[in-house]
Design an enzyme around this catalytic site. Sequence first.
Site, PDB file in Angstrom:
ATOM      1  N   ASP A 299       0.840  -1.190   0.000  1.00  0.00           N
ATOM      2  CA  ASP A 299       0.000   0.000   0.000  1.00  0.00           C
ATOM      3  C   ASP A 299       0.876   1.241   0.000  1.00  0.00           C
ATOM      4  OD1 ASP A 299       0.791  -0.552   2.726  1.00  0.00           O
ATOM      5  OD2 ASP A 299      -0.711   0.890   3.399  1.00  0.00           O
ATOM      6  N   SER A 300       0.474   2.241  -0.783  1.00  0.00           N
ATOM      7  CA  SER A 300       1.139   3.537  -0.830  1.00  0.00           C
ATOM      8  C   SER A 300       2.608   3.386  -1.239  1.00  0.00           C
ATOM      9  CB  SER A 300       0.978   4.245   0.523  1.00  0.00           C
ATOM     10  OG  SER A 300       1.306   5.600   0.427  1.00  0.00           O
ATOM     11  N   ALA A 301       3.547   3.756  -0.368  1.00  0.00           N
ATOM     12  CA  ALA A 301       4.960   3.577  -0.689  1.00  0.00           C
ATOM     13  C   ALA A 301       5.282   2.108  -0.941  1.00  0.00           C
ATOM     14  CB  ALA A 301       5.826   4.114   0.450  1.00  0.00           C
TER      15      ALA A 301
END
Length: 298
Positions: A149-151
């Site tokens: 998720d995300s980074a």
Amino acid sequence: MKKDPRFTNETLAFLNILSKNLPPQGTTPEVGPMRQLIEHYHHESNEKLYGTFKGTMEEKTVKTNSTETPITIYTPTDVDKNKIVVFFHGGGWVIGSRKSHQTIVNTLADATKTIWISVEYRLAPEHKYPIWLDDTCVDETAKIGVAGDSAGGMIAASIARTIKGIDFQILIYGALDILRETPSYKEFDHPKYFLTIELMNWFVTHAFEPSQELKDPRISALLNTSLTNVPPCLFIVADLDPLRDGNLEYHKLLENAGVQSKLLLVKGVIHGFFSLPGIFPQACAESINAIQDFMTSI
């Protein structure tokens, strides 16, 4: 602060928690307190789900490049060992941990009846790019999927493009437009959406050396011109997220390259919802259902 009428009740509850913990607007965040913050609000949000994992959890370290990388292996009961997923947590490459994301990863292991491995890659600013990207316990003989998720989604996507033998990828609102040029960055550049351009700039400044060329294809997913050998991909995208359009654009690039690609746009939620099933039960259930269906289809 005026709320967006599109916010779900789950999003409003999350923003209420953040309002009590985020540093005041206009102040520069510090790494230590930000790390404490993400651990705190994950604990506060997910505590009621602690102890619900039905399988086993094993802590190990694996040799990756020049370091020993801690991992957590989640093995559900009645496990299907045909697939393994390696998960990279979000947090802008600076904050977050296996612990902050423990609840969602063990929930995914239970739901998919698959082994999930959560990686404690080294964080910036102590360890800038490419160290945290190279801290991946994936080699070229692996027959597994990557997720994040995300980074962590950016890391998973980069691995899927560069390592042979990856069978699938699951990108949850991945940081795929590191240059911050897609329209959703401006559309949602307000504290009420949590992840502002200012905060994203803070993460990027800490994660990369000033001399680093962000147009490097390992970093900027949208600048890759050859995607034909990329494995099947599932995108989980938050509707009201500055990272939204980068994911939508990468999804189209994969489709145009002939890659099997599916996308779920979760309505009324903002960046960060996925790792908080205790406060986003409906949004997370919708996402987990999509992950189950995707993993069954490949």
